[in-house]
Enzyme design. Sequence first.
Site, PDB file in Angstrom:
ATOM      1  N   THR A 108      46.320  39.587  39.467  1.00  0.00           N
ATOM      2  CA  THR A 108      45.071  40.154  39.964  1.00  0.00           C
ATOM      3  C   THR A 108      44.169  38.997  40.386  1.00  0.00           C
ATOM      4  O   THR A 108      43.680  38.225  39.544  1.00  0.00           O
ATOM      5  CB  THR A 108      44.370  41.000  38.888  1.00  0.00           C
ATOM      6  OG1 THR A 108      45.222  42.095  38.534  1.00  0.00           O
ATOM      7  CG2 THR A 108      43.042  41.538  39.401  1.00  0.00           C
ATOM      8  N   LYS A 136      43.456  47.269  43.535  1.00  0.00           N
ATOM      9  CA  LYS A 136      43.351  46.911  42.118  1.00  0.00           C
ATOM     10  C   LYS A 136      41.896  46.820  41.688  1.00  0.00           C
ATOM     11  O   LYS A 136      41.547  47.174  40.553  1.00  0.00           O
ATOM     12  CB  LYS A 136      44.073  45.591  41.860  1.00  0.00           C
ATOM     13  CG  LYS A 136      44.008  45.112  40.400  1.00  0.00           C
ATOM     14  CD  LYS A 136      44.660  46.105  39.445  1.00  0.00           C
ATOM     15  CE  LYS A 136      44.532  45.658  37.986  1.00  0.00           C
ATOM     16  NZ  LYS A 136      45.403  44.533  37.647  1.00  0.00           N
ATOM     17  N   LYS A 141      37.029  38.662  34.168  1.00  0.00           N
ATOM     18  CA  LYS A 141      37.508  37.940  35.354  1.00  0.00           C
ATOM     19  C   LYS A 141      37.714  38.915  36.503  1.00  0.00           C
ATOM     20  O   LYS A 141      37.292  38.670  37.638  1.00  0.00           O
ATOM     21  CB  LYS A 141      38.809  37.210  35.015  1.00  0.00           C
ATOM     22  CG  LYS A 141      39.394  36.370  36.155  1.00  0.00           C
ATOM     23  CD  LYS A 141      40.411  37.116  36.995  1.00  0.00           C
ATOM     24  CE  LYS A 141      41.700  37.353  36.239  1.00  0.00           C
ATOM     25  NZ  LYS A 141      42.749  37.988  37.099  1.00  0.00           N
TER      26      LYS A 141
END
Length: 287
Positions: free
Chosen positions: A97, A172, A240
């Site tokens: 990701t 995502k 993150k």
Amino acid sequence: MAKVAFLGLGVMGGPMARHLATRGHEVTVYNRTTAKAEAWVAAHGGRMGRTPAAAVAGAEFVMACVGNDDDLRAVCTGADGAFATMAPGAVFVDHTTVSAQVTREMQAAAAALGLGFVDAPVSGGQAGAENGALSVMCGGSIEDYDRAEPIIAAYARICRRLGDSGAGQLAKMMNQICIAGLMQGLSEALAFGAKAGLDGEAVVEVISQGAAGSWQMVNRHKTMLQDQFDFGFAVDWMRKDLAICLRTADEIGASLPVTALVDQFYKDVQQMGGGRNDTSSLIRRLK
């Protein structure tokens, strides 16, 4: 069967690589911590490379699941990076990701060398990786995706191409935005029920079968009620990911007020010492 390299053997990458080996693919692995790669080979066979460049030599497909933008750049184009030794026509599939920006940067670098590149972040957590039941969101050319999809199928419940390079990462981001809001709602509901004197498990048994039901509710409510969080997807990693979402929202002019708020709640959890706890530990700040 294909010659496949897998870069990154964390809680997600290790099981994903195992599924490839189980399917009969010829797998070579690399991990920044060499001992982990050695242990994987001892358990599952195959070979290991001590650098990304060594691991991918001769591979038709290179799968990666590393940490962040800088990690991806390092395994692709850094010293001893994969792109230096990948054969023209090979396809790099990135399950990390990361930002759509670094994805497009790496795709352009790959194309200049005659390599394919598919961004393919996953959802489903450690359990999904262990059980070969991940949701895989892909971006890239139709040709690269069509070649990579049968390989990804080893650990996917569903795999779809959603657009050109970067589309998988944008999807995502949508996934993480949804999870942030759902987890905060579940945390508030369970904390509310506890203060109201209700049996949380009994209530979830009922409401999970209705419109409030979600994966988080079914799979996390028991451990949340038991104050157990030493597993799963870490708060540090979620922050993150949410930082990527918020930065991208600014770039495209989207508004993410709830996501921004929940990101700060996760910051509270970090300050409570829970950075490595599962994301369901969001409830800790309400108890």
